[in-house]
Design a protein around this motif. Sequence first.
Motif, PDB file in Angstrom:
ATOM      1  N   ASP A 178       2.160  -0.177   4.662  1.00 19.36           N
ATOM      2  CA  ASP A 178       1.992  -0.939   5.900  1.00 19.36           C
ATOM      3  C   ASP A 178       3.287  -1.693   6.211  1.00 19.36           C
ATOM      4  N   TYR A 179       4.249  -0.976   6.745  1.00 19.70           N
ATOM      5  CA  TYR A 179       5.594  -1.531   6.915  1.00 19.70           C
ATOM      6  C   TYR A 179       5.607  -2.768   7.804  1.00 19.70           C
ATOM      7  N   HIS A 180       4.821  -2.775   8.860  1.00 20.82           N
ATOM      8  CA  HIS A 180       4.844  -3.901   9.797  1.00 20.82           C
ATOM      9  C   HIS A 180       4.017  -5.092   9.326  1.00 20.82           C
ATOM     10  N   ALA A 181       3.313  -4.943   8.221  1.00 19.07           N
ATOM     11  CA  ALA A 181       2.445  -6.022   7.726  1.00 19.07           C
ATOM     12  C   ALA A 181       3.260  -7.009   6.896  1.00 19.07           C
ATOM     13  N   GLU A 182       3.986  -7.890   7.569  1.00 16.74           N
ATOM     14  CA  GLU A 182       4.820  -8.850   6.856  1.00 16.74           C
ATOM     15  C   GLU A 182       3.962  -9.942   6.224  1.00 16.74           C
TER      16      GLU A 182
ATOM     17  N   HIS B 197       6.818  -9.347   1.749  1.00 17.03           N
ATOM     18  CA  HIS B 197       7.286  -8.165   2.463  1.00 17.03           C
ATOM     19  C   HIS B 197       7.792  -8.562   3.837  1.00 17.03           C
ATOM     20  N   ARG B 198       9.026  -8.114   4.133  1.00 14.58           N
ATOM     21  CA  ARG B 198       9.606  -8.330   5.461  1.00 14.58           C
ATOM     22  C   ARG B 198      10.311  -7.047   5.889  1.00 14.58           C
TER      23      ARG B 198
ATOM     24  N   TRP C 198       2.197 -10.276  -0.595  1.00 14.56           N
ATOM     25  CA  TRP C 198       1.292  -9.277  -1.152  1.00 14.56           C
ATOM     26  C   TRP C 198       1.536  -9.189  -2.649  1.00 14.56           C
TER      27      TRP C 198
ATOM     28  N   HIS D 194       0.798  -1.234   0.000  1.00 21.68           N
ATOM     29  CA  HIS D 194       0.000   0.000   0.000  1.00 21.68           C
ATOM     30  C   HIS D 194       0.829   1.282   0.000  1.00 21.68           C
TER      31      HIS D 194
END
Length: 241
Positions: free
Chosen positions: A168-172, A190-191, A175, A151
């Motif tokens: 959403d950086y913390h949404a590992e 995403h990590r 995606w 996002h």
Amino acid sequence: MTETWNTIADWYAERLRTGSALHEFSRDILLGCLPDELSGQRVLDLGCGEGIITRALATRSARVLGIDPSPRMIEHARAVEENLPTGARYAVDDGCTLATVATDSVDWVTAGLSINNVPDLDAALATARRVLVPGGRLIFTIPHPCFEAPHAFWTDAARGRPRRVVGDYHAEGFWRSGNPQGVRRAGNQHRMLSTYLTALVAHGFLIEAAAEPTPDAQVTAEQPQRADLPPFFVVRAGSRK
């Protein structure tokens, strides 16, 4: 159709053939972490795609094998090699298992924009460490996760130079981008940066260098909005066997 790396392979190979400043920049910053001369050195290029990094390693006299789980990507890599031989070899293989690669058999593992695609980071790092000789090194680039998080988006250029809005950086996790001309329409894991670095240490790697290079002139000419914004994160780590 839900896109995969196999289904976008033809598009991806053509994009790189016609010139992609961003991919060339990623290749060059990874190569900058290796010696200019690799004569006799055994290199495994993990997630090689159509071979942009594998070929460059071969021109440094490395004995290089490129592996990728996409059969179509390997077809493209082999076709280029047939037309312009460099000595690079290719195989279809899974970076989380490397079933075709022997233990303690390579001096370097490179991974250009590929570790961010593997579903199991721990498995990929454990396997990379297995195939490396004692003291061997892993070098990888990933899309900078601070700016390529789910996002994330660019602000309106009408309000001045576009700026990147962090997603959403913390949404590992997995995606998929909605951009029909973006590579991440095939999916991406995403990590956070801390996840990568902590995993490296946990798997017996010593982090030797990490960098967030500023885009070069070719990248900013092609994508002016990226000026002064690091598109990639690059790491060199040594195996502590």
